[in-house]
Design a protein around this motif. Structure first.
Motif, PDB file in Angstrom:
ATOM      1  N   GLU A 157     -34.184  47.865 -95.193  1.00 46.45           N
ATOM      2  CA  GLU A 157     -34.718  48.143 -93.856  1.00 46.45           C
ATOM      3  C   GLU A 157     -35.443  49.487 -93.824  1.00 46.45           C
ATOM      4  N   LYS A 162     -38.117  49.859 -90.913  1.00 46.69           N
ATOM      5  CA  LYS A 162     -37.409  49.347 -89.741  1.00 46.69           C
ATOM      6  C   LYS A 162     -36.325  50.298 -89.244  1.00 46.69           C
ATOM      7  N   ILE A 163     -35.914  51.226 -90.099  1.00 45.91           N
ATOM      8  CA  ILE A 163     -34.889  52.189 -89.713  1.00 45.91           C
ATOM      9  C   ILE A 163     -35.168  53.500 -90.419  1.00 45.91           C
ATOM     10  N   ALA A 172     -24.043  52.114 -87.940  1.00 48.15           N
ATOM     11  CA  ALA A 172     -25.124  51.316 -88.511  1.00 48.15           C
ATOM     12  C   ALA A 172     -24.676  50.634 -89.793  1.00 48.15           C
TER      13      ALA A 172
END
Length: 250
Positions: A157, A162-163, A172
């Motif tokens: 990710e 995305k992160i 998380a």
């Protein structure tokens, strides 16, 4: 390490109990039987515990059924475990569905025989909308492997944008474990008297209490579970803090 709860749960709060169901093979050997014949008796114990758990204040139950290391056991024993998983789902799925039990299978799906993978999918899909009681079965599961898989997911990710790496927190990470979305276990029970985790819920059990009853899993009863829960309630959970009475005493 899993993030510590801010305060201990209330005494009457619903519990998450995780169980290492140890001792099926030894149960059989003590009776002069092949190891694999202990596993059907272990399934009987599963039924007893699943049925009794809600009345004992348990809302989440996680059972360690088959680890990633168990593939190294004799082929006949592995085949028997696979057969019993299919038999348990086929015989009990409708009852579990009617009683509001949500089933989730923890662990890697890769490497499972196709018929086992199909029945795992069916159990999860059939009970997906239930929320009265949560039954997690760790099958082809290893705590280290689960942590690695969660780390890989976060890395993927991050590389995809995305992160943000700086946004990766305990929460998380926990969300990407196969147990994501459910609370960490309050109590971990291992039967047979052995006192180790054996690669079970390594992240999630960081603040769990442990009880090690000296009883083989096929002989485990709701009374044994009640005794473990009673022991849990006798303990003071401080999550790394110091109790008020200790502070007062100086």
């Amino acid at each position: 390490m899993a993030s510590a709860p801010t305060e201990p749960p209330a005494k009457d709060a619903p519990l998450h109990v995780a169980i290492v169901m140890d001792g099926n093979g030894r149960w059989a050997k003590r009776r002069g039987l092949p190891r694999k014949l202990g596993h059907p008796k272990g399934v009987e114990a599963i039924r007893r515990v699943v049925e009794a758990a809600p009345d004992l204040g348990v809302r989440w139950l996680t059972l360690y059924a088959f680890s990633t290391e168990n593939w190294g056991r004799p082929a006949g024993e592995v085949a028997e475990v696979m057969r019993l998983l299919k038999h348990y789902v086929n015989s009990d799925l409708e009852k579990l569905t009617r009683e509001g039990v949500k089933v989730r299978i923890l662990g890697r799906r890769e490497g499972l025989p196709p018929d086992v993978a199909e029945i795992v999918e069916r159990a999860e899909t059939r009970t997906a909308h239930n929320d009265k009681f949560f039954l997690q079965v760790a099958f082809n599961y290893g705590g280290r492997a689960d942590i690695v898989d969660a780390a890989r997911a976060l890395v993927a990710e991050a590389l995809a944008g995305k992160i943000d790496v700086n946004a990766i927190t305990d929460a998380a990470f926990e969300a990407r474990l196969s147990t994501g979305g459910l609370p960490s276990p309050d109590l971990v029970v291992r039967t047979s008297g052995e006192q180790r985790l054996s690669n079970f819920l390594l992240w999630e059990s960081a603040y769990s209490e442990f009880v090690f009853p000296d009883v083989l899993w096929p002989d485990f009863t709701p009374d044994h579970l009640q005794s473990a829960i009673d022991e849990f309630h006798r303990r003071e959970r401080r999550y790394g803090a110091v109790a008020d009475d200790v502070l007062a005493a100086g």
